[in-house]
Design a protein around this motif. Sequence first.
Motif, PDB file in Angstrom:
ATOM      1  N   ASP A   1      27.805  28.357  35.858  1.00  0.00           N
ATOM      2  CA  ASP A   1      27.760  26.936  36.229  1.00  0.00           C
ATOM      3  C   ASP A   1      27.246  26.714  37.649  1.00  0.00           C
ATOM      4  N   ASP A   2      26.314  27.547  38.072  1.00  0.00           N
ATOM      5  CA  ASP A   2      25.665  27.397  39.385  1.00  0.00           C
ATOM      6  C   ASP A   2      26.552  27.664  40.591  1.00  0.00           C
ATOM      7  N   VAL A   3      27.848  27.723  40.394  1.00  0.00           N
ATOM      8  CA  VAL A   3      28.717  27.845  41.567  1.00  0.00           C
ATOM      9  C   VAL A   3      29.662  29.045  41.541  1.00  0.00           C
ATOM     10  N   MET A   4      30.036  29.465  40.323  1.00  0.00           N
ATOM     11  CA  MET A   4      31.117  30.443  40.252  1.00  0.00           C
ATOM     12  C   MET A   4      30.566  31.863  40.241  1.00  0.00           C
ATOM     13  N   LEU A   5      30.755  32.545  41.360  1.00  0.00           N
ATOM     14  CA  LEU A   5      30.237  33.903  41.484  1.00  0.00           C
ATOM     15  C   LEU A   5      31.215  34.865  40.791  1.00  0.00           C
ATOM     16  N   VAL A   6      30.804  35.387  39.651  1.00  0.00           N
ATOM     17  CA  VAL A   6      31.725  36.198  38.839  1.00  0.00           C
ATOM     18  C   VAL A   6      31.486  37.692  39.024  1.00  0.00           C
ATOM     19  N   LEU A   7      30.244  38.096  39.217  1.00  0.00           N
ATOM     20  CA  LEU A   7      29.956  39.477  39.612  1.00  0.00           C
ATOM     21  C   LEU A   7      29.300  39.441  40.979  1.00  0.00           C
ATOM     22  N   ARG A   8      29.825  40.266  41.889  1.00  0.00           N
ATOM     23  CA  ARG A   8      29.379  40.205  43.287  1.00  0.00           C
ATOM     24  C   ARG A   8      28.731  41.509  43.703  1.00  0.00           C
ATOM     25  N   GLY A   9      27.555  41.767  43.176  1.00  0.00           N
ATOM     26  CA  GLY A   9      26.846  42.967  43.591  1.00  0.00           C
ATOM     27  C   GLY A   9      27.386  44.229  42.936  1.00  0.00           C
ATOM     28  N   VAL A  10      27.492  44.189  41.614  1.00  0.00           N
ATOM     29  CA  VAL A  10      28.076  45.325  40.881  1.00  0.00           C
ATOM     30  C   VAL A  10      27.038  46.422  40.616  1.00  0.00           C
ATOM     31  N   GLY A  11      27.460  47.656  40.878  1.00  0.00           N
ATOM     32  CA  GLY A  11      26.637  48.819  40.528  1.00  0.00           C
ATOM     33  C   GLY A  11      27.425  49.687  39.560  1.00  0.00           C
ATOM     34  N   LEU A  12      26.744  50.154  38.513  1.00  0.00           N
ATOM     35  CA  LEU A  12      27.430  50.961  37.498  1.00  0.00           C
ATOM     36  C   LEU A  12      26.393  51.845  36.816  1.00  0.00           C
TER      37      LEU A  12
END
Length: 239
Positions: free
Chosen positions: A12-23
């Motif tokens: 929704d343009d605002v909710m940062l759910v993953l913040r730079g994930v590395g896997l």
Amino acid sequence: MLAAKNLEVVYDDVMLVLRGVGLEVPQGRIVALLGANGAGKSTLLRALSGLLDVHDGEVRRGSITLDGEPIHTYDASRIAALGIKQVMEGRRILADLTVEENLRIGGHVSPRSIRTNLDRTYQLFPVLADRRRKLAGYLSGGEQQMLAIGRALMSDPKYLLLDEPSLGLAPMIVRQIRDVIVQINQQGTTVLLVEQNAAMALAIAEHGYVLENGAVVMDKPAADLLADGDVREFYLGLG
Ligand code: ATP
């Protein structure tokens, strides 16, 4: 290898759910992804399966690669065709179709490979063979989970992404599902296993990640995670 790098996902343009994930999920392995409710585990699986809207900006930054090839702009059907298959949380079987009809829907390939994959699925889950003509809606929760996994196997995936396969199941059924995941892996399928049941996941995985608030906070061999004080306290209840 299936890999995510510096992945950022926004809803929704605002909710940062993953913040730079590395896997990294190297071919042939079982990798566990642990984390509390809402940590972003399902979102990461959705990103890997191409279910997020890249053009709409849900995947805002970072990359997903398969053997080095960037695939994060591919749609879900193209990613499935590359052999990456997700089993969603909550099973999503078609209740009004029989067990075998559910399985046949999963195998969109040649009739011969449908037969081979059906045989393999019935071998892994004999209970599904016994119930093949039964409507899927009448199966128990554990059988429905088996059917959901079996349906994904019908397309003979290289990478199987499992979202909480043990959710809500009795311990005996969880052990059965665990053993089947090991067999599937031994037969050559790479597994990324999202679980709240950390004990189950770490018992069979070589490597594990812990996700908190959309970020990876631990990235270690499963044996090290099992020995880690925080993991023991917060994820294994052994504090
Ligand atoms: P769970 O075990 O509860 O499924 P999870 O670790 O898999 O948790 P996600 O389902 O990825 O977490 O959800 C991460 C966050 O994103 C949560 O706060 C959730 O409410 C939110 N979220 C998930 N899907 C959407 C969506 N389609 N639109 C907006 N917000 C979403």
